[in-house]
Enzyme design. Sequence first.
Site, PDB file in Angstrom:
ATOM      1  N   PHE A 126      -2.485  35.952  25.574  1.00  0.00           N
ATOM      2  CA  PHE A 126      -1.729  35.823  26.827  1.00  0.00           C
ATOM      3  C   PHE A 126      -0.956  34.498  26.802  1.00  0.00           C
ATOM      4  CE2 PHE A 126      -1.085  35.080  31.350  1.00  0.00           C
ATOM      5  CZ  PHE A 126      -0.733  36.339  31.798  1.00  0.00           C
ATOM      6  N   ASP A 196     -11.738  34.123  27.649  1.00  0.00           N
ATOM      7  CA  ASP A 196     -10.935  34.401  28.834  1.00  0.00           C
ATOM      8  C   ASP A 196     -11.277  35.824  29.286  1.00  0.00           C
ATOM      9  OD1 ASP A 196      -8.994  35.048  30.725  1.00  0.00           O
ATOM     10  OD2 ASP A 196      -7.480  33.767  29.780  1.00  0.00           O
ATOM     11  N   TYR A 221      -7.287  37.572  40.873  1.00  0.00           N
ATOM     12  CA  TYR A 221      -6.378  38.508  41.566  1.00  0.00           C
ATOM     13  C   TYR A 221      -6.187  39.821  40.828  1.00  0.00           C
ATOM     14  CZ  TYR A 221      -3.119  36.006  38.446  1.00  0.00           C
ATOM     15  OH  TYR A 221      -2.525  35.420  37.355  1.00  0.00           O
ATOM     16  N   LYS A 222      -6.904  39.993  39.707  1.00  0.00           N
ATOM     17  CA  LYS A 222      -6.787  41.275  38.987  1.00  0.00           C
ATOM     18  C   LYS A 222      -7.906  42.204  39.459  1.00  0.00           C
ATOM     19  CE  LYS A 222      -4.224  39.119  35.315  1.00  0.00           C
ATOM     20  NZ  LYS A 222      -4.338  38.173  34.205  1.00  0.00           N
ATOM     21  N   ARG A 370       2.067  49.751  30.534  1.00  0.00           N
ATOM     22  CA  ARG A 370       0.626  49.563  30.781  1.00  0.00           C
ATOM     23  C   ARG A 370       0.213  50.339  32.023  1.00  0.00           C
ATOM     24  NH1 ARG A 370      -1.397  43.479  31.253  1.00  0.00           N
ATOM     25  NH2 ARG A 370      -0.062  43.634  33.075  1.00  0.00           N
TER      26      ARG A 370
HETATM   27  C1  LIG Z   1      -3.680  37.037  34.202  1.00  0.00           C
HETATM   28  C2  LIG Z   1      -4.101  36.138  33.099  1.00  0.00           C
HETATM   29  C3  LIG Z   1      -4.002  34.755  33.242  1.00  0.00           C
HETATM   30  C4  LIG Z   1      -3.411  34.196  34.508  1.00  0.00           C
HETATM   31  O1  LIG Z   1      -3.339  32.827  34.549  1.00  0.00           O
HETATM   32  P1  LIG Z   1      -2.771  32.130  35.887  1.00  0.00           P
HETATM   33  O2  LIG Z   1      -3.086  30.726  35.710  1.00  0.00           O
HETATM   34  O3  LIG Z   1      -3.453  32.792  37.050  1.00  0.00           O
HETATM   35  O4  LIG Z   1      -1.314  32.416  35.970  1.00  0.00           O
HETATM   36  C5  LIG Z   1      -4.428  33.953  32.195  1.00  0.00           C
HETATM   37  N1  LIG Z   1      -4.931  34.501  31.063  1.00  0.00           N
HETATM   38  C6  LIG Z   1      -5.026  35.841  30.898  1.00  0.00           C
HETATM   39  C7  LIG Z   1      -5.580  36.394  29.644  1.00  0.00           C
HETATM   40  C8  LIG Z   1      -4.613  36.689  31.902  1.00  0.00           C
HETATM   41  O5  LIG Z   1      -4.680  38.005  31.748  1.00  0.00           O
END
Ligand SMILES: *Cc1c(COP(=O)(O)O)cnc(C)c1O
Length: 411
Positions: A126, A196, A221-222, A370
């Site tokens: 990511f 993560d 938030y997911k 997705r």
């Molecule tokens: C959604 C996501 C993030 C989000 O990071 P933010 O700091 O909330 O923008 C980070 N890492 C992964 C793997 C994600 O899927």
Amino acid sequence: MIETQAQARAADAADPLRVFRDRFALPDGVIYLDGNSLGPLPRATRGRLDAALRGEWGDGLIRSWNDADWIAAPARIGGKIARLIGAAANEVVAADSTSVNLFKLLSAAVRARPGRGVILTEAGNFPTDLYIAQGVAESIPGAEVRALPREEVFDAIDSDVAVVMLTHVHYKTAARWDMAEITARAHAAGALMLWDLSHSAGAVAVDLRACDADLAVGCGYKYLNGGPGAPAFLFVAQPLQDGLSSPLSGWMGHASAFDFSDDYQPADGIQRFLCGTPPVLGLTALEVGVDIALEADMADLARKSAALWNLFAARIDVRLAGYGFELISPRDPAARGSHISLSHPEGYRIMQALIARGVIGDFRDPDVLRFGLTPLYLGHEDVWRAVEILHSVMRDEAWRKQAERAPGRVT
Ligand SMILES: *Cc1c(COP(=O)(O)O)cnc(C)c1O
């Protein structure tokens, strides 16, 4: 095996999780396949936020830091998230964003391994994970990021590596690492392991304790349905906590913040990884989502996630053969997360045509569609209908009427 829409409906009627659908305020006419990017609004959030606004903030004013226990929210909600990821309550806090938590834990990890400078990760991880690692490497003399193709990561864990940072479920392909295997390999090489869990927490079974994981971060938030930009969480295994220090030495991580002393003295335990004043309204909304996730049985979630996924894949095979789609997610349930990804050269316009017809998924560069198959509020018939609508978009070439992607738009 579900082979008709009536059978899909019958599977929904027999689903032990079907009661959860009504807990969410999903709009009519929408099949929401993007809970892996932004979870939907729990119905209870509105009332809970209203009470926090009127009673706690409006009437309680500053007294609510104690009377409504605002000050303990990061630890309290962290303790709840801990139950979703196989951690102890005193190993998790809800705080900051995933990006900021990555910075704190990666920096702490590299500093805790003097003589080793490598942050080992996967190329194509990511973006924020890679960018933060690059920022950490720039801020610590001798540190560097090594981002390797997925299949090379395991063998590259050697005595130069300070910390291995991987995303448990890949955001594009949904491919899932074997957490126990990689963690054991990192430990054998003397490295720390940071997971993560952004695409895992609340979606797939995670047992950080059983895997002997050191560090983890994840998103609110997911699959935790905490609302746009909700606070994230971080995990530090208890035995490591007092040996690591946060580079963001803010007052909420101080041993006694309200003594107002001039010198930083880290708190004992997980609290030292807090930084500034907690975002109370965001935490209030997050707690509602976490409470709902805690009500669901994780084994039911995992079973239904696999069933929805298998149904989607089977319907794609039947209805979309010859239209140029390629499944890029692993078929083995143990090797994947809760979303399914297809590649198609016209992926962007196809997704726009789907969204215009009420099927909301998302698009990731360069060609990935997705579909999040969130077991809490989706049913088998939703999956059935989504693939039928995708079929009609392809059969009628409806995607040709969609505009090409405009720069700067969130996808
Ligand atoms: C959604 C996501 C993030 C989000 O990071 P933010 O700091 O909330 O923008 C980070 N890492 C992964 C793997 C994600 O899927």
